[in-house]
Scaffold this active site. Structure first.
Site, short mmCIF file in Angstrom:
data_model
loop_
_atom_site.label_atom_id
_atom_site.label_comp_id
_atom_site.label_asym_id
_atom_site.label_seq_id
_atom_site.Cartn_x
_atom_site.Cartn_y
_atom_site.Cartn_z
N GLY A 220 0.80 -1.22 0.00
CA GLY A 220 0.00 0.00 0.00
C GLY A 220 0.83 1.27 0.00
O GLY A 220 0.62 2.17 -0.82
N LYS A 301 2.04 2.39 16.90
CA LYS A 301 0.81 1.76 17.39
C LYS A 301 0.72 2.01 18.90
O LYS A 301 1.64 1.67 19.64
CB LYS A 301 0.82 0.26 17.10
CG LYS A 301 1.28 -0.12 15.69
CD LYS A 301 0.35 0.39 14.61
CE LYS A 301 0.87 0.00 13.22
NZ LYS A 301 0.03 0.50 12.13
#
Length: 347
Positions: A220, A301
């Site tokens: 991506g 994260k």
């Protein structure tokens, strides 16, 4: 009331409240945050709202999608006549260059979308008649925001076009193209749009540049870079989508992206690996310190608890270990989840 209203991702109100409180204290302005979890916004009440807004640049705020200076908070508005109290609250105010009627991006706020659309059409001519709105949008004039928190409750606020998100609700409307290898492509698209100014994008993302994408599969972020005609070394033991490889701009190395290093310095390194945030911050700092890349965009994260504390710790750790003079910006993007996206570039 006097203060700021900032929009955020639903569920991240405590993090935004903590950030605004910490940053206001750092610049010596007293105030307090008013919010509830899942509201999708935070009101920061303070007497020196304009001064605070000037010191807290929108691009520097991590958990704020939008930053606005409050003009008035209106409660108990008669649904049969919402325009009159708004005009009264704006009496004597300077003319605005545009009007956005909005609602929080939350479970409670989304049902107000229809009201926001229809009311904007009614309010716009009334503002023009009162001399409070230009005939056409004017970027040099401040922008008026009317944010409905309920059918009878609205916050009137003003934005500086040069220091605010240029999208309603602070959300860029990006379309996932059919050929995108994954939805994560939208994260890098949004990062380039949000963390860099137009001038910086033109200067720093050019055809022919070289980049590395660590933990690239299925491709991506690599795909986003190839659309800018950047040559990419995609590092991942997993496979990339075939059409990404067919661009002729991609070299796929089957290796552990966390330990790989380039043979020569690169213009960019990007990374969206699922790893402990402190470990990622340290590895990204190594890339910058060793001169393996000039600029980087990476994701951290976040844990379920103490996310503001972890954010500050990781960013401090990165900057300390990078040992370079850097411009560092971080945002929780619309297309991020329990994470933030960080940009670091050489000054």
């Amino acid at each position: 009331m006097s203060g700021l209203v900032c929009y955020c991702r639903q569920g991240f109100e405590p993090e935004l409240a903590a950030e605004l409180s910490a940053r206001a204290a750092f610049v010596g302005i007293a105030g307090y945050a008013r919010t509830q979890r899942n509201d999708g916004y935070v009101l920061f009440v303070c007497d020196e709202a304009a001064q605070l807004a000037a010191k807290l640049q929108w691009r520097e705020l991590i958990f704020a999608r939008q930053k606005l200076v409050v003009i008035a908070e209106l409660k108990g508005i008669d649904p049969k006549d919402r325009i009159t109290p708004i005009l009264a609250a704006l009496d004597g105010h300077q003319r605005f260059g545009d009007l956005w009627v909005e609602h929080p991006d939350s479970d409670a706020g989304k049902p107000l979308a229809g009201l926001a659309r229809s009311f904007g059409n009614a309010l716009r001519p009334a503002l023009r008649k009162a001399g409070l709105l230009t005939d056409k949008p004017q970027l040099r004039q401040p922008r008026l925001h009317v944010c409905f928190l309920d059918g009878d409750h609205a916050v009137l606020a003003v934005a500086d076009n040069a220091d605010s998100a240029p999208w309603p609700l602070g959300i860029p409307r990006l379309k996932l193209l059919p050929e995108a290898p994954s939805r994560s492509a939208l994260k890098l698209d949004e990062a380039l749009l949000t963390l860099l100014t137009p001038e910086e994008r033109d200067a720093l993302v050019k055809p022919g540049m070289r980049a590395a994408d660590l933990g690239a599969a299925p491709g991506g972020w690599t795909w986003v870079l190839t659309r800018q005609h950047v040559h990419v070394t995609s590092v991942d033991n997993g496979p990339l989508r075939e059409h990404v490889l067919e661009t002729g701009l991609v070299e796929h190395l089957r290796a552990d992206g966390f330990h790989w290093k380039p043979a020569q310095p690169l213009d960019w390194m990007v990374c969206d690996m699922v790893e402990q945030p402190r470990r990622v911050a340290e590895r990204m700092a190594t890339w910058v310190r060793e001169g393996w890349c000039r600029n980087t965009i990476f994701n951290l994260k976040l844990p379920m608890k103490k996310r503001w504390d972890e954010t500050r710790l990781c960013l401090d750790l990165f900057e300390q270990q990078a040992e370079k003079s850097l411009i560092v910006r971080a945002k929780q993007l619309y297309h991020d989840r329990e994470e933030i996206t960080v940009l670091a570039m050489r000054e």
